[in-house]
Design an enzyme around this catalytic site. Structure first.
Site, PDB file in Angstrom:
ATOM      1  N   GLU A 181     -32.483 -17.420  -4.888  1.00  0.00           N
ATOM      2  CA  GLU A 181     -33.567 -18.241  -5.420  1.00  0.00           C
ATOM      3  C   GLU A 181     -34.867 -17.442  -5.418  1.00  0.00           C
ATOM      4  O   GLU A 181     -35.562 -17.386  -4.385  1.00  0.00           O
ATOM      5  CB  GLU A 181     -33.758 -19.489  -4.553  1.00  0.00           C
ATOM      6  CG  GLU A 181     -32.547 -20.380  -4.465  1.00  0.00           C
ATOM      7  CD  GLU A 181     -32.945 -21.826  -4.219  1.00  0.00           C
ATOM      8  OE1 GLU A 181     -32.571 -22.666  -5.034  1.00  0.00           O
ATOM      9  OE2 GLU A 181     -33.653 -22.103  -3.235  1.00  0.00           O
TER      10      GLU A 181
ATOM     11  N   SER B 229     -35.722 -23.659 -11.068  1.00  0.00           N
ATOM     12  CA  SER B 229     -36.021 -24.286 -12.362  1.00  0.00           C
ATOM     13  C   SER B 229     -34.801 -24.392 -13.275  1.00  0.00           C
ATOM     14  O   SER B 229     -34.907 -24.193 -14.492  1.00  0.00           O
ATOM     15  CB  SER B 229     -37.172 -23.549 -13.059  1.00  0.00           C
ATOM     16  OG  SER B 229     -38.356 -23.656 -12.289  1.00  0.00           O
TER      17      SER B 229
ATOM     18  N   GLY C 284     -39.432 -24.613  -8.724  1.00  0.00           N
ATOM     19  CA  GLY C 284     -40.371 -25.692  -9.028  1.00  0.00           C
ATOM     20  C   GLY C 284     -41.469 -25.303 -10.001  1.00  0.00           C
ATOM     21  O   GLY C 284     -42.453 -26.031 -10.150  1.00  0.00           O
TER      22      GLY C 284
ATOM     23  N   HIS D 236     -34.131 -21.957   3.185  1.00  0.00           N
ATOM     24  CA  HIS D 236     -34.803 -22.237   1.909  1.00  0.00           C
ATOM     25  C   HIS D 236     -36.217 -21.627   1.956  1.00  0.00           C
ATOM     26  O   HIS D 236     -36.861 -21.631   3.009  1.00  0.00           O
ATOM     27  CB  HIS D 236     -34.869 -23.745   1.671  1.00  0.00           C
ATOM     28  CG  HIS D 236     -35.307 -24.091   0.282  1.00  0.00           C
ATOM     29  ND1 HIS D 236     -36.623 -24.076  -0.097  1.00  0.00           N
ATOM     30  CD2 HIS D 236     -34.599 -24.420  -0.817  1.00  0.00           C
ATOM     31  CE1 HIS D 236     -36.716 -24.401  -1.389  1.00  0.00           C
ATOM     32  NE2 HIS D 236     -35.493 -24.611  -1.841  1.00  0.00           N
TER      33      HIS D 236
ATOM     34  N   LYS E 118     -34.965 -32.288  -1.460  1.00  0.00           N
ATOM     35  CA  LYS E 118     -36.198 -31.978  -0.715  1.00  0.00           C
ATOM     36  C   LYS E 118     -36.726 -33.252  -0.030  1.00  0.00           C
ATOM     37  O   LYS E 118     -35.934 -34.087   0.380  1.00  0.00           O
ATOM     38  CB  LYS E 118     -37.239 -31.344  -1.629  1.00  0.00           C
ATOM     39  CG  LYS E 118     -36.668 -30.179  -2.441  1.00  0.00           C
ATOM     40  CD  LYS E 118     -37.720 -29.336  -3.066  1.00  0.00           C
ATOM     41  CE  LYS E 118     -37.063 -28.326  -3.992  1.00  0.00           C
ATOM     42  NZ  LYS E 118     -37.965 -27.286  -4.422  1.00  0.00           N
TER      43      LYS E 118
ATOM     44  N   ASN F  74     -30.673 -30.256  -4.175  1.00  0.00           N
ATOM     45  CA  ASN F  74     -31.570 -30.291  -3.026  1.00  0.00           C
ATOM     46  C   ASN F  74     -32.681 -31.294  -3.337  1.00  0.00           C
ATOM     47  O   ASN F  74     -33.564 -31.004  -4.132  1.00  0.00           O
ATOM     48  CB  ASN F  74     -32.158 -28.885  -2.804  1.00  0.00           C
ATOM     49  CG  ASN F  74     -33.232 -28.868  -1.736  1.00  0.00           C
ATOM     50  OD1 ASN F  74     -33.380 -29.815  -0.963  1.00  0.00           O
ATOM     51  ND2 ASN F  74     -33.991 -27.776  -1.680  1.00  0.00           N
TER      52      ASN F  74
ATOM     53  N   GLU G  81     -38.977 -22.701   1.086  1.00  0.00           N
ATOM     54  CA  GLU G  81     -40.028 -23.608   1.563  1.00  0.00           C
ATOM     55  C   GLU G  81     -40.044 -23.657   3.086  1.00  0.00           C
ATOM     56  O   GLU G  81     -41.097 -23.828   3.706  1.00  0.00           O
ATOM     57  CB  GLU G  81     -39.842 -25.011   0.943  1.00  0.00           C
ATOM     58  CG  GLU G  81     -40.206 -24.996  -0.536  1.00  0.00           C
ATOM     59  CD  GLU G  81     -39.491 -26.028  -1.381  1.00  0.00           C
ATOM     60  OE1 GLU G  81     -38.911 -26.980  -0.837  1.00  0.00           O
ATOM     61  OE2 GLU G  81     -39.506 -25.867  -2.624  1.00  0.00           O
TER      62      GLU G  81
HETATM   63  C1  PEP Z   1     -34.824 -25.453  -4.886  1.00  0.00           C
HETATM   64  O1  PEP Z   1     -35.631 -26.137  -4.276  1.00  0.00           O
HETATM   65  O2  PEP Z   1     -33.894 -24.910  -4.280  1.00  0.00           O
HETATM   66  C2  PEP Z   1     -34.976 -25.308  -6.332  1.00  0.00           C
HETATM   67  C3  PEP Z   1     -34.253 -24.434  -6.950  1.00  0.00           C
HETATM   68  O3  PEP Z   1     -35.924 -26.124  -6.934  1.00  0.00           O
HETATM   69  P1  PEP Z   1     -36.161 -26.295  -8.522  1.00  0.00           P
HETATM   70  O4  PEP Z   1     -34.810 -26.471  -9.165  1.00  0.00           O
HETATM   71  O5  PEP Z   1     -37.016 -27.503  -8.644  1.00  0.00           O
HETATM   72  O6  PEP Z   1     -36.832 -25.047  -9.004  1.00  0.00           O
END
Ligand code: PEP
Length: 254
Positions: free
Chosen positions: A165, A212, A171, A93, A11, A9, A95
């Site tokens: 998630e 992460s 992040g 997601h 973003k 992703n 976000e």
């Molecule tokens: C995500 O945005 O779905 C995600 C898992 O981000 P990150 O790997 O940066 O934590």
């Protein structure tokens, strides 16, 4: 039985030109056929990345979709538009839930719209830190899963991808433990799928961990049979780290 899947992703990162360079490096560095790879660039980079991926096994996904096919929805992108380019679409997601106030009802409509047009939803579910600390992880994950998917046929549900998630892990550099992710996925993601659609569907849906993920910690997740891969944010923005995650997954799942 379930093919491992690693999805990146991007973003709100990468111009079309930058996206092409990254996609090309991933395509050229990919050394496995056992792991399915999906790139989810921003909308503006999708056609350019599509051109680079022609003839490769790497699939394209979008990061969001509207639930209507067309109409007066300024700034939105419909599933009809996406299906010319993409096989997958990320829906719900955290976000989008947090910054754009998407609720379970909107996410449900998006899942239905994606399926109506043959796009495969990558449905994201996960609890916030406050919810985890209040002991609400199970209820939150089960409720998000149920509300997004209620009313689907078992056939529709079986083709889905779900990404667990935990919001506090996205992040932050603070990934969940493999054991924690495994427990939530087994009890609350697959458990809810089983309640809604039966055991066979619950076993067919691919479920990813996200939050992460790095080449160093991916094995901790994909060594567990219930976890089929990862949705990767930050580490998907560099070919080297993203390929590291893919190749480590192929090694562990072999
Ligand atoms: C995500 O945005 O779905 C995600 C898992 O981000 P990150 O790997 O940066 O934590």
């Amino acid at each position: 039985m379930r093919q491992p899947l690693i999805a990146g992703n991007w973003k709100m990162n990468k111009t079309a030109t930058e996206g092409q360079a990254l996609a090309r490096a991933i395509r050229e560095g990919l050394q496995t056929q056992t792991v399915e790879v999906v790139l989810c660039p921003p909308f503006t980079a999708i056609p350019a990345v599509h051109a680079v991926l022609q003839g490769s096994p790497i699939h394209l996904g979008a990061q969001n979709v509207h639930w209507e096919d067309a109409g007066a929805f300024t700034g939105e992108i419909s599933p009809v538009m996406l299906k010319e380019w993409c096989r997958y679409v990320i829906i719900g997601h955290s976000e989008r839930r947090q910054y754009f106030h998407e609720d379970d009802e909107m996410i449900h409509r998006k899942v239905l719209a994606a399926l109506r047009h043959g796009l495969i939803p990558i449905l994201c579910v996960g609890e916030t830190l406050a919810q985890r600390e209040a002991g609400e992880t199970g209820t939150v994950v089960a409720t998000q899963t149920r509300r997004a998917l209620e009313g689907l046929s078992p056939e529709q549900a079986a083709g889905l991808v779900i990404a667990y998630e935990p919001v506090w892990a996205i992040g932050t550099g603070r990934a969940a433990t493999g054991a924690d992710a495994e427990e939530v996925i087994r009890r609350w993601v697959r458990g809810t799928l089983e309640e809604l659609f039966g055991l066979e569907v619950a076993q067919r849906v691919r479920v990813l961990y996200g939050g992460s993920v790095t080449p160093e910690n991916i094995a901790e997740f994909v060594c567990r049979p219930t976890i089929d891969g990862a949705l990767v944010g930050g580490a998907s923005l560099k070919a080297e780290t993203f390929l590291g995650i893919i190749h480590e997954t192929a090694r562990v799942k072999a």
